[in-house]
Motif scaffolding. Sequence first.
Motif, PDB file in Angstrom:
ATOM      1  N   LYS A 178       0.998  -1.129  -0.220  1.00 51.68           N
ATOM      2  CA  LYS A 178      -0.072   0.034   0.085  1.00 51.68           C
ATOM      3  C   LYS A 178       1.142   1.325   0.024  1.00 51.68           C
ATOM      4  O   LYS A 178       2.076   1.299  -1.135  1.00 51.68           O
ATOM      5  CB  LYS A 178      -0.782  -0.122   1.113  1.00 51.68           C
ATOM      6  CG  LYS A 178      -1.881  -1.405   0.973  1.00 51.68           C
ATOM      7  CD  LYS A 178      -2.875  -1.476   1.918  1.00 51.68           C
ATOM      8  CE  LYS A 178      -4.287  -3.009   2.227  1.00 51.68           C
ATOM      9  NZ  LYS A 178      -4.774  -2.832   3.118  1.00 51.68           N
ATOM     10  N   GLY A 179       1.114   1.961   0.738  1.00 56.11           N
ATOM     11  CA  GLY A 179       1.458   3.661   1.069  1.00 56.11           C
ATOM     12  C   GLY A 179       3.042   2.888   1.881  1.00 56.11           C
ATOM     13  O   GLY A 179       3.592   3.103   0.320  1.00 56.11           O
ATOM     14  N   GLU A 180       2.922   2.769   2.923  1.00 57.21           N
ATOM     15  CA  GLU A 180       3.609   3.318   3.406  1.00 57.21           C
ATOM     16  C   GLU A 180       3.546   1.555   4.111  1.00 57.21           C
ATOM     17  O   GLU A 180       5.272   1.547   4.489  1.00 57.21           O
ATOM     18  CB  GLU A 180       4.096   4.076   4.640  1.00 57.21           C
ATOM     19  CG  GLU A 180       4.367   5.316   3.881  1.00 57.21           C
ATOM     20  CD  GLU A 180       4.522   6.080   4.926  1.00 57.21           C
ATOM     21  OE1 GLU A 180       5.701   7.214   4.552  1.00 57.21           O
ATOM     22  OE2 GLU A 180       4.121   6.820   6.718  1.00 57.21           O
ATOM     23  N   PHE A 181       2.892   0.888   4.089  1.00 55.56           N
ATOM     24  CA  PHE A 181       2.777  -0.139   5.293  1.00 55.56           C
ATOM     25  C   PHE A 181       2.575  -1.397   4.098  1.00 55.56           C
ATOM     26  O   PHE A 181       2.094  -1.144   2.538  1.00 55.56           O
ATOM     27  CB  PHE A 181       1.531  -0.136   6.004  1.00 55.56           C
ATOM     28  CG  PHE A 181       1.775   0.668   7.329  1.00 55.56           C
ATOM     29  CD1 PHE A 181       2.016  -0.201   8.211  1.00 55.56           C
ATOM     30  CD2 PHE A 181       1.701   1.547   6.821  1.00 55.56           C
ATOM     31  CE1 PHE A 181       2.354   0.482   9.578  1.00 55.56           C
ATOM     32  CE2 PHE A 181       2.138   2.596   8.014  1.00 55.56           C
ATOM     33  CZ  PHE A 181       3.033   2.056   9.848  1.00 55.56           C
ATOM     34  N   ALA A 182       2.985  -2.572   4.335  1.00 50.77           N
ATOM     35  CA  ALA A 182       2.263  -4.025   3.361  1.00 50.77           C
ATOM     36  C   ALA A 182       1.077  -4.671   4.616  1.00 50.77           C
ATOM     37  O   ALA A 182       1.929  -4.729   5.302  1.00 50.77           O
ATOM     38  CB  ALA A 182       3.246  -4.674   3.549  1.00 50.77           C
ATOM     39  N   THR A 183       0.308  -5.035   3.830  1.00 46.63           N
ATOM     40  CA  THR A 183      -0.919  -5.578   4.957  1.00 46.63           C
ATOM     41  C   THR A 183      -0.682  -7.208   4.205  1.00 46.63           C
ATOM     42  O   THR A 183      -0.503  -7.666   2.929  1.00 46.63           O
ATOM     43  CB  THR A 183      -2.344  -5.375   4.117  1.00 46.63           C
ATOM     44  OG1 THR A 183      -2.648  -4.082   4.239  1.00 46.63           O
ATOM     45  CG2 THR A 183      -3.283  -6.309   5.126  1.00 46.63           C
TER      46      THR A 183
END
Length: 275
Positions: A178-183
Amino acid sequence: ESLVQTLAAEGINLPPTVVERGIDSYVLHMDAGNVRIETPLHEMRIAAVHRGAGPKGIKEMKWRSFDGYLLELAVGKGAHLIPGRVDDIGWNDSRPQVKTKDGSPHDYDLLVVAVGVNTGVLKLFEGLGVGYRPPQTTKTYIGELYLGEEMMQRYMGSSIHLFLPKIPRLDFACLIPKGEFATLCLMGQDIDQHLVQSLMDTAEVRECLPANWRMPQDFCHCSPRMNTQGAVQPFADRIVFIGDSGVTRLNKDGIGAAYRTAKAAAVTAIFDGIS
């Protein structure tokens, strides 16, 4: 046709402040090797979003909530938002009545239930005499892994990474940039921290992360429930259940299924009636 394009045709255009990353491919990781599956014409037809405001510990609000954006659009079209917790549902003169914890009861011509399955609200409908029974569910695992935009692009790019490791109790896992995070998403049986760590230690997952990256001690994660079977009788006179609380596509695009069900329900209510 993707959900993003379908929503755009309805006049719902997702802005860059909501879409955190456009996805153009899937990468399937197996012990025998990797397979990359591109989208037609290499278009970024899949939008990666956060349903809420973002993971715990987020340092800067760069993106908006997907659900919050849709709610704003609905209010802009004339919907009246009541910010209250529903604690009772009943009937009043053949019309559904909803009571919030801090407010008085209100009667409605049509009650649309879009509450998902991770809520106790569904129990309120079991005594209404409409034959509704909630969907059968299983517990999953969702974690938000911070990498930062630069590392995310370098190691994961614009692909959803899928994993089918030979780990007992684990059926499937994926990483969604995603933006700065990976889910991180896991499906299986009796998912616990040991199972999560076993996945993170595999070579297939390690190659998607920086060499010095380690799972933090404290990070945003949860164990929500997801459908394994649809609800029984997800509609009745003046009541319809939308999304996971009703019928959805198992292990697929829950938002897309909710959209299609909602549109069908709206067309039915306008042209055929609500009872």
